[in-house]
Design a protein around this motif. Structure first.
Motif, PDB file in Angstrom:
ATOM      1  N   ALA A 217      33.159  40.275  44.388  1.00  7.75           N
ATOM      2  CA  ALA A 217      34.058  41.713  43.974  1.00  7.75           C
ATOM      3  C   ALA A 217      33.853  43.137  45.009  1.00  7.75           C
ATOM      4  O   ALA A 217      35.325  43.707  45.077  1.00  7.75           O
ATOM      5  N   ASN A 218      33.538  43.586  44.787  1.00  7.20           N
ATOM      6  CA  ASN A 218      32.632  44.797  46.191  1.00  7.20           C
ATOM      7  C   ASN A 218      32.446  44.336  47.342  1.00  7.20           C
ATOM      8  O   ASN A 218      33.123  45.669  47.581  1.00  7.20           O
ATOM      9  N   ILE A 219      32.534  43.586  47.217  1.00 14.49           N
ATOM     10  CA  ILE A 219      33.133  43.342  48.918  1.00 14.49           C
ATOM     11  C   ILE A 219      34.102  42.513  49.783  1.00 14.49           C
ATOM     12  O   ILE A 219      34.904  43.089  49.974  1.00 14.49           O
ATOM     13  N   MET A 220      33.937  41.126  48.775  1.00 18.95           N
ATOM     14  CA  MET A 220      35.175  40.621  49.111  1.00 18.95           C
ATOM     15  C   MET A 220      36.035  40.768  47.866  1.00 18.95           C
ATOM     16  O   MET A 220      36.166  39.757  46.780  1.00 18.95           O
ATOM     17  N   LYS A 221      37.155  42.039  48.186  1.00 13.95           N
ATOM     18  CA  LYS A 221      38.208  41.808  46.504  1.00 13.95           C
ATOM     19  C   LYS A 221      38.685  41.386  46.750  1.00 13.95           C
ATOM     20  O   LYS A 221      39.724  41.687  45.332  1.00 13.95           O
ATOM     21  N   LEU A 222      39.662  40.677  47.204  1.00 12.73           N
ATOM     22  CA  LEU A 222      40.731  39.994  47.648  1.00 12.73           C
ATOM     23  C   LEU A 222      39.896  38.596  46.222  1.00 12.73           C
ATOM     24  O   LEU A 222      40.839  38.592  45.367  1.00 12.73           O
ATOM     25  N   ASP A 224      37.410  37.589  46.191  1.00 12.48           N
ATOM     26  CA  ASP A 224      36.394  37.376  45.153  1.00 12.48           C
ATOM     27  C   ASP A 224      36.914  38.256  43.888  1.00 12.48           C
ATOM     28  O   ASP A 224      36.817  37.616  42.784  1.00 12.48           O
ATOM     29  N   GLY A 225      37.742  39.077  44.263  1.00  7.35           N
ATOM     30  CA  GLY A 225      38.179  39.686  43.017  1.00  7.35           C
ATOM     31  C   GLY A 225      39.225  39.397  42.216  1.00  7.35           C
ATOM     32  O   GLY A 225      39.592  39.207  41.123  1.00  7.35           O
ATOM     33  N   MET A 226      40.332  38.228  43.155  1.00  2.00           N
ATOM     34  CA  MET A 226      40.615  37.194  42.890  1.00  2.00           C
ATOM     35  C   MET A 226      40.043  35.956  40.762  1.00  2.00           C
ATOM     36  O   MET A 226      40.588  36.035  39.593  1.00  2.00           O
ATOM     37  N   PHE A 227      39.241  35.881  41.899  1.00  2.00           N
ATOM     38  CA  PHE A 227      38.323  34.753  41.126  1.00  2.00           C
ATOM     39  C   PHE A 227      37.790  35.604  39.086  1.00  2.00           C
ATOM     40  O   PHE A 227      38.189  34.845  38.568  1.00  2.00           O
ATOM     41  N   LEU A 228      37.657  37.527  39.974  1.00  2.00           N
ATOM     42  CA  LEU A 228      37.064  37.686  38.488  1.00  2.00           C
ATOM     43  C   LEU A 228      38.146  38.444  37.914  1.00  2.00           C
ATOM     44  O   LEU A 228      37.769  38.026  36.628  1.00  2.00           O
ATOM     45  N   SER A 229      39.789  38.618  38.561  1.00  4.30           N
ATOM     46  CA  SER A 229      39.844  38.740  37.674  1.00  4.30           C
ATOM     47  C   SER A 229      40.977  37.618  36.999  1.00  4.30           C
ATOM     48  O   SER A 229      41.208  37.543  35.983  1.00  4.30           O
ATOM     49  N   SER A 230      40.850  36.643  37.481  1.00  2.51           N
ATOM     50  CA  SER A 230      40.964  36.110  36.733  1.00  2.51           C
ATOM     51  C   SER A 230      40.861  35.396  35.565  1.00  2.51           C
ATOM     52  O   SER A 230      41.106  34.965  34.861  1.00  2.51           O
TER      53      SER A 230
END
Length: 384
Positions: A217-222, A224-230
Motif C-alpha cells: 500500500a505504500n506504492i499501490m495506494k488505491l 493495496d490501500g483498499m485491501f489493507l483498509s478492508s
C-alpha cells in the motif's frame, strides 16, 4: 458455447443500457468489478458415498492421482471419482467447460496442475478460469514443519489465506500501443472484505492469535490501500485476535529470517503465491503441502504451490505427499474424518518415523516406496 468468466447482473447492465452507450466487457469489468454469484447445485451423493471430480492435469499429475486412488481403494474410502482430462495443448475450452460442469454437479474436486504455456497469449489460464468461474475466492495453505525433514527452520506453523480471484490474476491485459502492454490489477472492497473475514474466522475457529495482512500500500495506494483498509475494518469485529500488517518485500525477508512471528497471513492473490513458495521452500519444498480452494458452494483441493517441481512423469521420483495431503483435506471437507485421520497418520509416520523421503527432500526413496509405506501403516490400522 464460449466460457463465461464473468457473469454480469442486470443491476450492472441496466444503467449502462439506459445511458445508450456501448461498453466493452473489458471496460465493464474495470469500471464495475462485481462479485460473481453462483447458484447452489446439489452435491452428488448416494448411499453415504460422495462423487468427486478428479482433474489429473499434466506432468506428474496423472501419476499422483493414481496413488490417491490406490490409497483410497485400499482404505475403503467411500468416494468415487469422475475423471475429467483437460488437454493443456488444446486451443479450445470445451474440456474446461465440461470440468466446470462436473465440479458444479459434484461440489468437490481434486486436481493436479493444469499447465497453460507462457507463450500462449490466446489461451486463458485454466487454473485461474476454474477459480473465477466457480468463485473460489480463497485459497488456504497450512505450512507446518515435519520433524524428520532437514530445513532452514524448525517448528514453523503458518497458515496463508490468499485472495484467489482478483489482483494481478484478473487476466485483464491489452496492448494500448505497439510495445506498450497494460495489465489490470483489480481489487474490490467486497472480495477484500470477504477474504479478510475468512482469515479472522479461520483464526478464531482454529485457536490462532494473530492475523497479518500483506500488502504494498505504500506504492499501490488505491488497490493495496483498499485491501489493507478492508482488513483493518474487519479486524475491529475481532478484538480477541491481534492484527498487524507488513509490506510484501519486507515480509519475504522476515519469512526467511524469522517465520515464527507469523500465525495467519491475509494476502492478495500474487503476494499469496509468492509467500506460499517461500514458506514451502523453508520447510521442505513444494512436494509436501496441500492447497484448499473454497467458495460459497464449491471446494477444490490440489498441491499447495500449484507447480510440479522438477520431477519427471513416469520416472517414479515424484513426491506424492502433497497430493495425498490434498486428498486428506478433501476427506475432512466431506466429513469422512475417520478415513482422513488414518491416512494423515500414515503419512506422518512414513515421513517422520520411517524417514522415507523422495529425492526432493534429500532422500533416495521412490514414489512407490512412499506409497507402500503409507499402505503398510494403513494395514496396521485395519482401515480397510
Amino acid at each position: 458455447m464460449a466460457l463465461r468468466l464473468f457473469r454480469i447482473s442486470q443491476d450492472v447492465v441496466a444503467p449502462i443500457i439506459k445511458r445508450n452507450c456501448t461498453v466493452s466487457a473489458f471496460e465493464l469489468q474495470h469500471k464495475n468489478p462485481i462479485q460473481r454469484k453462483v447458484e447452489l447445485v446439489p452435491v452428488a451423493q448416494y448411499g453415504g458415498r460422495h462423487t468427486v471430480t478428479m482433474l489429473p492435469g499434466g506432468g506428474i499429475g496423472p501419476e499422483l492421482m493414481n496413488y490417491v486412488k490406490e490409497v483410497f481403494r485400499f482404505s475403503g474410502v467411500p468416494v468415487d471419482f469422475e475423471i475429467v482430462d483437460i488437454d493443456p495443448s488444446s486451443e479450445g475450452n470445451e474440456d474446461l467447460e465440461y470440468a466446470i460442469t462436473s465440479i458444479k454437479r459434484n461440489g468437490v474436486a481434486i486436481k493436479g496442475n493444469i499447465e497453460t504455456k507462457s507463450e500462449s497469449t490466446g489461451i486463458i489460464s485454466r487454473n485461474v478460469a476454474l477459480r473465477n468461474e466457480l468463485d473460489l475466492f480463497v485459497n488456504v495453505l497450512h505450512c507446518k514443519s515435519f520433524n524428520a525433514i532437514p530445513a532452514h527452520h524448525s517448528n514453523v506453523d503458518v497458515v496463508i489465506i490468499r485472495q484467489n480471484t482478483e489482483g494481478e490474476y484478473a487476466m485483464l491485459e491489452h496492448e494500448s500501443a505497439r510495445g506498450v502492454v497494460e495489465s489490470m490489477k483489480v481489487i474490490t472492497v467486497e472480495n477484500a472484505t470477504r477474504v479478510a473475514r475468512f482469515a479472522f474466522e479461520f483464526a478464531r475457529n482454529n485457536n490462532r492469535k494473530k492475523v497479518t495482512t500483506i500488502h504494498k500500500a505504500n506504492i499501490m495506494k488505491l488497490s493495496d490501500g483498499m485491501f489493507l483498509s478492508s482488513a483493518r475494518e474487519v479486524a475491529k469485529e475481532y478484538p480477541d485476535i491481534q492484527h498487524n500488517d507488513m509490506i510484501i518485500d519486507n515480509c519475504c525477508m522476515q519469512l526467511v529470517s524469522n517465520p515464527h512471528q507469523f500465525d495467519v497471513m491475509n494476502t492478495t492473490n500474487l503476494y499469496g503465491s509468492i509467500t506460499s513458495n517461500v514458506l514451502c521452500g523453508l520447510v521442505g519444498g513444494a512436494g509436501l503441502f496441500s492447497g484448499r480452494n473454497y467458495g460459497d458452494h464449491y471446494a477444490v483441493f490440489e498441491p499447495g504451490t500449484r507447480n510440479t517441481g522438477t520431477a519427471i512423469a513416469g520416472k517414479n521420483v515424484a513426491n506424492p505427499i502433497a497430493m495425498l495431503n490434498a486428498a486428506v483435506d478433501m476427506l475432512y471437507h466431506l466429513g469422512h474424518r475417520y478415513h482422513a485421520d488414518c491416512i494423515s497418520d500414515a503419512i506422518h509416520k512414513t515421513i517422520d518415523a520411517d524417514g522415507i523421503h523422495t529425492q526432493d527432500l534429500g532422500g533416495q526413496n521412490s514414489s512407490t516406496e512412499v506409497v507402500q509405506s503409507v499402505l503398510q501403516h494403513l494395514a496396521e490400522k485395519r482401515t480397510y
